[in-house]
Write an enzyme that holds these catalytic residues in place. Sequence first.
Site, mmCIF file in Angstrom:
data_model
loop_
_atom_site.group_PDB
_atom_site.id
_atom_site.type_symbol
_atom_site.label_atom_id
_atom_site.label_comp_id
_atom_site.label_asym_id
_atom_site.label_seq_id
_atom_site.Cartn_x
_atom_site.Cartn_y
_atom_site.Cartn_z
ATOM 1 N N CYS A 49 40.218 60.746 -9.013
ATOM 2 C CA CYS A 49 39.631 59.632 -9.783
ATOM 3 C C CYS A 49 40.122 58.286 -9.260
ATOM 4 O O CYS A 49 41.285 57.921 -9.453
ATOM 5 C CB CYS A 49 40.006 59.831 -11.259
ATOM 6 N N ILE A 90 49.385 72.794 -3.844
ATOM 7 C CA ILE A 90 49.781 73.820 -2.862
ATOM 8 C C ILE A 90 50.673 73.239 -1.774
ATOM 9 O O ILE A 90 51.340 73.981 -1.076
ATOM 10 C CB ILE A 90 48.560 74.516 -2.216
ATOM 11 N N ASP A 91 50.687 71.909 -1.641
ATOM 12 C CA ASP A 91 51.408 71.291 -0.520
ATOM 13 C C ASP A 91 52.934 71.431 -0.626
ATOM 14 O O ASP A 91 53.635 71.344 0.364
ATOM 15 C CB ASP A 91 51.059 69.797 -0.426
ATOM 16 N N MET A 145 46.627 73.766 5.384
ATOM 17 C CA MET A 145 46.671 72.540 4.564
ATOM 18 C C MET A 145 48.105 72.096 4.291
ATOM 19 O O MET A 145 49.056 72.777 4.650
ATOM 20 C CB MET A 145 45.964 72.784 3.241
HETATM 21 O O1 F6P Z 1 46.776 68.240 -1.911
HETATM 22 C C1 F6P Z 1 46.158 69.469 -1.838
HETATM 23 C C2 F6P Z 1 45.166 69.523 -0.697
HETATM 24 O O2 F6P Z 1 44.581 70.809 -0.672
HETATM 25 C C3 F6P Z 1 45.702 69.162 0.670
HETATM 26 O O3 F6P Z 1 46.434 70.197 1.255
HETATM 27 C C4 F6P Z 1 44.454 68.797 1.412
HETATM 28 O O4 F6P Z 1 44.710 67.906 2.468
HETATM 29 C C5 F6P Z 1 43.633 68.138 0.339
HETATM 30 O O5 F6P Z 1 44.125 68.585 -0.916
HETATM 31 C C6 F6P Z 1 42.152 68.404 0.415
HETATM 32 O O6 F6P Z 1 41.538 67.609 -0.542
HETATM 33 P P1 F6P Z 1 40.044 67.830 -1.065
HETATM 34 O O7 F6P Z 1 40.035 69.048 -1.935
HETATM 35 O O8 F6P Z 1 39.750 66.596 -1.843
HETATM 36 O O9 F6P Z 1 39.186 68.019 0.134
#
Ligand code: F6P
Length: 320
Positions: free
Chosen positions: A73, A126-127, A169
């Site tokens: 958001c 998950i990071d 990721m």
């Molecule tokens: O922060 C979690 C995460 O999955 C990261 O690992 C990744 O870079 C990002 O979100 C992806 O974001 P979105 O779901 O907005 O594409």
Amino acid sequence: MKRIAVLTSGGDSSGMNAAVRAVVRSALSSGLEVVGINKGYKGLIDRNYGMMSTRSVSNILQRGGTFLQSARCKEMMEEAGQNLAAENLKGMGVEGLVVIGGDGSLRGALSLHRRGIKTIGIPASIDNDIPYTSMSLGVDTALNNIVYAIDCLKDTASSHDRAFIVEIMGRNCGYLTLVAAIACGAEHALIPETPFNIGRICENLRKRYREGRDNSIILVAEGVATAQEISNQIKDCIGFESRIMVLGHYQRGGSPSSFDRLLGSRFGQGAVQALMEGESGKMIGLSASKMKLTDLEKVLTGKIRPIDKSMVQLSKSLDF
Ligand code: F6P
């Protein structure tokens, strides 16, 4: 305090449902009313919410994603959006808020705390990049997903003497890549926190080929480069063809592991307890899970590990 609210925000992670369930059930069992806000801060700004009952969180514990839904958001990054979110909460009669999400979501929580809303954050991403907690919610499930995918990949790689570059990721954090590499026995983990030498990686690939190894797996964190870029660099360096796999959002889904179900339940109950004790502007985290050596003599006394009484209490407060 009579009424609290809960929302999930930012990128989803498995275990968010367990945390929402624990917030709702432990709050209801303590006599509080609970408002569930849909689609994160976006829903807060749009006043998209509903009252929660113990039944509204039935049968969600084992589901991945977040049944409240989530969103990124932009409005919540600006003063006007933060003011509106705080006004809306006050308008709903909400005195306490639990925010479940990553660092951006926790920043939103802090802004609401500064506007007089009692707020507790639950680290979910998950990071695993959020400090002051040894694990964020969803990390364990994501790791299991990655390990499963790479195990599959190794089967086919071995059948064809192939090298695979796998993109993982984690934004700027290499935790998932590093830990997955250990758990999968990958040859290299390229992470943002440490420099790497593509020449050395290529030398190793050559050596493995000479030794007759039937597969090589290299994991690359998305914060370093794309799998395709690394594959191209290897080709330029030694003319070696490699295949790539981008795990992408697959990593974020799936039924939460037992660890994440338990962690989400503990975080949720702890957040409600913190609010009831008058805490605000804080994040609940998991600490003291560091590696520690203990004498085997001490371990092997014949006594089993004592049960954690707070867990017994928690199970009681969620099962009513
Ligand atoms: O922060 C979690 C995460 O999955 C990261 O690992 C990744 O870079 C990002 O979100 C992806 O974001 P979105 O779901 O907005 O594409």
